[in-house]
Design a protein around this motif. Sequence first.
Motif, PDB file in Angstrom:
ATOM      1  N   LEU A  46      44.039  35.197  17.704  1.00 54.13           N
ATOM      2  CA  LEU A  46      44.942  34.199  18.289  1.00 54.13           C
ATOM      3  C   LEU A  46      45.742  34.766  19.462  1.00 54.13           C
ATOM      4  O   LEU A  46      45.838  34.133  20.521  1.00 54.13           O
ATOM      5  N   ASP A  47      46.326  35.947  19.283  1.00 53.90           N
ATOM      6  CA  ASP A  47      47.139  36.472  20.388  1.00 53.90           C
ATOM      7  C   ASP A  47      46.282  36.900  21.571  1.00 53.90           C
ATOM      8  O   ASP A  47      46.720  36.818  22.710  1.00 53.90           O
ATOM      9  N   THR A  48      45.065  37.318  21.330  1.00 59.75           N
ATOM     10  CA  THR A  48      44.180  37.663  22.437  1.00 59.75           C
ATOM     11  C   THR A  48      43.704  36.415  23.165  1.00 59.75           C
ATOM     12  O   THR A  48      43.506  36.434  24.389  1.00 59.75           O
ATOM     13  N   ALA A  49      43.563  35.314  22.465  1.00 61.63           N
ATOM     14  CA  ALA A  49      43.131  34.066  23.096  1.00 61.63           C
ATOM     15  C   ALA A  49      44.187  33.516  24.040  1.00 61.63           C
ATOM     16  O   ALA A  49      43.865  32.750  24.954  1.00 61.63           O
ATOM     17  N   VAL A  50      45.437  33.914  23.856  1.00 62.98           N
ATOM     18  CA  VAL A  50      46.516  33.421  24.709  1.00 62.98           C
ATOM     19  C   VAL A  50      46.325  33.878  26.156  1.00 62.98           C
ATOM     20  O   VAL A  50      46.746  33.190  27.089  1.00 62.98           O
ATOM     21  N   ILE A  51      45.663  35.004  26.370  1.00 63.21           N
ATOM     22  CA  ILE A  51      45.505  35.520  27.734  1.00 63.21           C
ATOM     23  C   ILE A  51      44.736  34.549  28.623  1.00 63.21           C
ATOM     24  O   ILE A  51      44.964  34.474  29.826  1.00 63.21           O
ATOM     25  N   ARG A  52      43.841  33.769  28.036  1.00 62.74           N
ATOM     26  CA  ARG A  52      43.088  32.790  28.827  1.00 62.74           C
ATOM     27  C   ARG A  52      43.945  31.586  29.194  1.00 62.74           C
ATOM     28  O   ARG A  52      43.702  30.924  30.187  1.00 62.74           O
ATOM     29  N   VAL A  53      44.950  31.315  28.392  1.00 65.14           N
ATOM     30  CA  VAL A  53      45.822  30.159  28.632  1.00 65.14           C
ATOM     31  C   VAL A  53      46.944  30.527  29.605  1.00 65.14           C
ATOM     32  O   VAL A  53      47.168  29.834  30.601  1.00 65.14           O
ATOM     33  N   ASP A  54      47.663  31.620  29.279  1.00 60.73           N
ATOM     34  CA  ASP A  54      48.807  32.017  30.108  1.00 60.73           C
ATOM     35  C   ASP A  54      48.986  33.532  30.024  1.00 60.73           C
ATOM     36  O   ASP A  54      49.511  34.037  29.027  1.00 60.73           O
ATOM     37  N   PRO A  55      48.572  34.272  31.048  1.00 57.79           N
ATOM     38  CA  PRO A  55      48.699  35.737  31.018  1.00 57.79           C
ATOM     39  C   PRO A  55      50.145  36.215  30.848  1.00 57.79           C
ATOM     40  O   PRO A  55      50.373  37.246  30.209  1.00 57.79           O
ATOM     41  N   ASN A  56      51.108  35.499  31.400  1.00 56.65           N
ATOM     42  CA  ASN A  56      52.510  35.906  31.239  1.00 56.65           C
ATOM     43  C   ASN A  56      52.955  35.775  29.783  1.00 56.65           C
ATOM     44  O   ASN A  56      53.677  36.635  29.272  1.00 56.65           O
ATOM     45  N   GLN A  57      52.532  34.727  29.131  1.00 53.57           N
ATOM     46  CA  GLN A  57      52.850  34.546  27.714  1.00 53.57           C
ATOM     47  C   GLN A  57      52.206  35.665  26.887  1.00 53.57           C
ATOM     48  O   GLN A  57      52.814  36.167  25.945  1.00 53.57           O
ATOM     49  N   TYR A  58      50.998  36.048  27.249  1.00 51.78           N
ATOM     50  CA  TYR A  58      50.316  37.153  26.559  1.00 51.78           C
ATOM     51  C   TYR A  58      51.131  38.433  26.681  1.00 51.78           C
ATOM     52  O   TYR A  58      51.308  39.157  25.701  1.00 51.78           O
ATOM     53  N   ASP A  59      51.637  38.716  27.889  1.00 51.36           N
ATOM     54  CA  ASP A  59      52.458  39.917  28.090  1.00 51.36           C
ATOM     55  C   ASP A  59      53.714  39.880  27.229  1.00 51.36           C
ATOM     56  O   ASP A  59      54.126  40.903  26.673  1.00 51.36           O
TER      57      ASP A  59
END
Length: 134
Positions: A46-59
Amino acid sequence: MSTSTEVAPDPVRRRSLYRGDPGMWSWVLHRITGVTIFFFLFVHVLDTAVIRVDPNQYDQIIETYKTPIIGLMEIALVACVLFHAFNGVRLILVDFWSKGPKYQRQMLWVALTLFVVVFGAGAIRLLQILFSHL
């Protein structure tokens, strides 16, 4: 004239909780560690999938993982993976080796010894890394 009556013996009281040998606790821990590893993998995907949606949110999510509590949880995860792996190899040997059931108890103690040695070394190193980043 009175006749003597026989009294039925007291019923045998059985415990509802099985208090087994180390093999039973190994079975329980194998299930618990498996569920723990599954939960970690679920969160990781789930947290790795966030990078495709919003890289800033992933950071931001990755920043929240840089806390001492998460560091301790990582050490616990290493313990779960190591126990699950060593016990899993033991279970494979019990199931597929013709002499496995005969030596299952000895293999349990070997697996636990390997777990303690490998986890002990790994935990020391992980704690050093954790304390150096505080």
